[in-house]
Design a protein around this motif. Sequence first.
Motif, PDB file in Angstrom:
ATOM      1  N   THR A   1      -6.793  -1.104  -0.821  1.00 49.20           N
ATOM      2  CA  THR A   1      -6.531  -2.405  -1.447  1.00 49.20           C
ATOM      3  C   THR A   1      -7.773  -3.011  -2.108  1.00 49.20           C
ATOM      4  OG1 THR A   1      -6.846  -3.523   0.676  1.00 49.20           O
ATOM      5  CG2 THR A   1      -4.597  -2.941   0.066  1.00 49.20           C
ATOM      6  N   ASP A   2      -8.923  -2.410  -1.931  1.00 51.19           N
ATOM      7  CA  ASP A   2     -10.143  -2.932  -2.591  1.00 51.19           C
ATOM      8  C   ASP A   2     -10.192  -2.549  -4.053  1.00 51.19           C
ATOM      9  OD1 ASP A   2     -11.178  -4.266  -0.476  1.00 51.19           O
ATOM     10  OD2 ASP A   2     -12.536  -2.677   0.143  1.00 51.19           O
TER      11      ASP A   2
ATOM     12  N   LEU B   1      -6.723   2.358  10.931  1.00 56.38           N
ATOM     13  CA  LEU B   1      -5.692   2.031   9.946  1.00 56.38           C
ATOM     14  C   LEU B   1      -6.098   0.830   9.100  1.00 56.38           C
ATOM     15  CD1 LEU B   1      -2.435   2.551  12.027  1.00 56.38           C
ATOM     16  CD2 LEU B   1      -3.523   4.120  10.404  1.00 56.38           C
ATOM     17  N   ARG B   2      -6.739  -0.161   9.706  1.00 56.02           N
ATOM     18  CA  ARG B   2      -7.229  -1.310   8.929  1.00 56.02           C
ATOM     19  C   ARG B   2      -8.210  -0.846   7.852  1.00 56.02           C
ATOM     20  NH1 ARG B   2      -7.408  -3.509  14.280  1.00 56.02           N
ATOM     21  NH2 ARG B   2      -5.748  -5.040  14.501  1.00 56.02           N
ATOM     22  N   ARG B   3      -9.128   0.049   8.239  1.00 54.89           N
ATOM     23  CA  ARG B   3     -10.099   0.563   7.261  1.00 54.89           C
ATOM     24  C   ARG B   3      -9.397   1.360   6.165  1.00 54.89           C
ATOM     25  NH1 ARG B   3     -12.930   1.337  12.157  1.00 54.89           N
ATOM     26  NH2 ARG B   3     -12.295   3.522  12.248  1.00 54.89           N
TER      27      ARG B   3
ATOM     28  N   VAL C   1       0.850  -1.187   0.000  1.00 53.59           N
ATOM     29  CA  VAL C   1       0.000   0.000   0.000  1.00 53.59           C
ATOM     30  C   VAL C   1       0.887   1.239   0.000  1.00 53.59           C
ATOM     31  CG1 VAL C   1      -1.880   1.218   1.174  1.00 53.59           C
ATOM     32  CG2 VAL C   1      -1.687  -1.257   1.416  1.00 53.59           C
ATOM     33  N   VAL C   2       0.471   2.257  -0.760  1.00 55.25           N
ATOM     34  CA  VAL C   2       1.178   3.536  -0.786  1.00 55.25           C
ATOM     35  C   VAL C   2       0.198   4.633  -0.405  1.00 55.25           C
ATOM     36  CG1 VAL C   2       2.398   5.197  -2.244  1.00 55.25           C
ATOM     37  CG2 VAL C   2       2.758   2.746  -2.582  1.00 55.25           C
TER      38      VAL C   2
END
Length: 140
Positions: free
Chosen positions: A139-140, A131-133, A52-53
């Motif tokens: 990433t979706d 942060l997970r959200r 992830v960026v």
Amino acid sequence: MVKYVGMLLVFVIATFIAGCSKPNESNAEEGLPVLITLTCNPNLALEPCQDVVFDRSDEIRIMMDAIHKAERMPGILNYSAQYDLSITNADSSITRYDFSLGMDPKMQGLLVNLEDTNTGYSIPLEDANQLRRLIQRRTD
């Protein structure tokens, strides 16, 4: 009359130069990094993972707020990291961490500065879930 035209010309040039600044300069002025990257640990295949960026100031601010709220954990760590987290500052310096969140919304996050891998920091549950959200949206 020439004096006013000269002043107007200086004003127009100054406005043009101010309008041509780089987009990430606003992050530097706010003291925010310009880029945060999460690179999956290839040796940890327990859960699905994607690199992830984060380059938007709102996302960087959320990441940095969570990092600043992290609390030092007692003892020496024995851990596996989900991500290599790299923070690129406006001066191009990079700070690296081992970083883990996992998928369980009941678990805090783990942050370990690579300059001292014996000391860990726990990311509070509310921030870890935020942060997970944030990662999930990317990433979706």
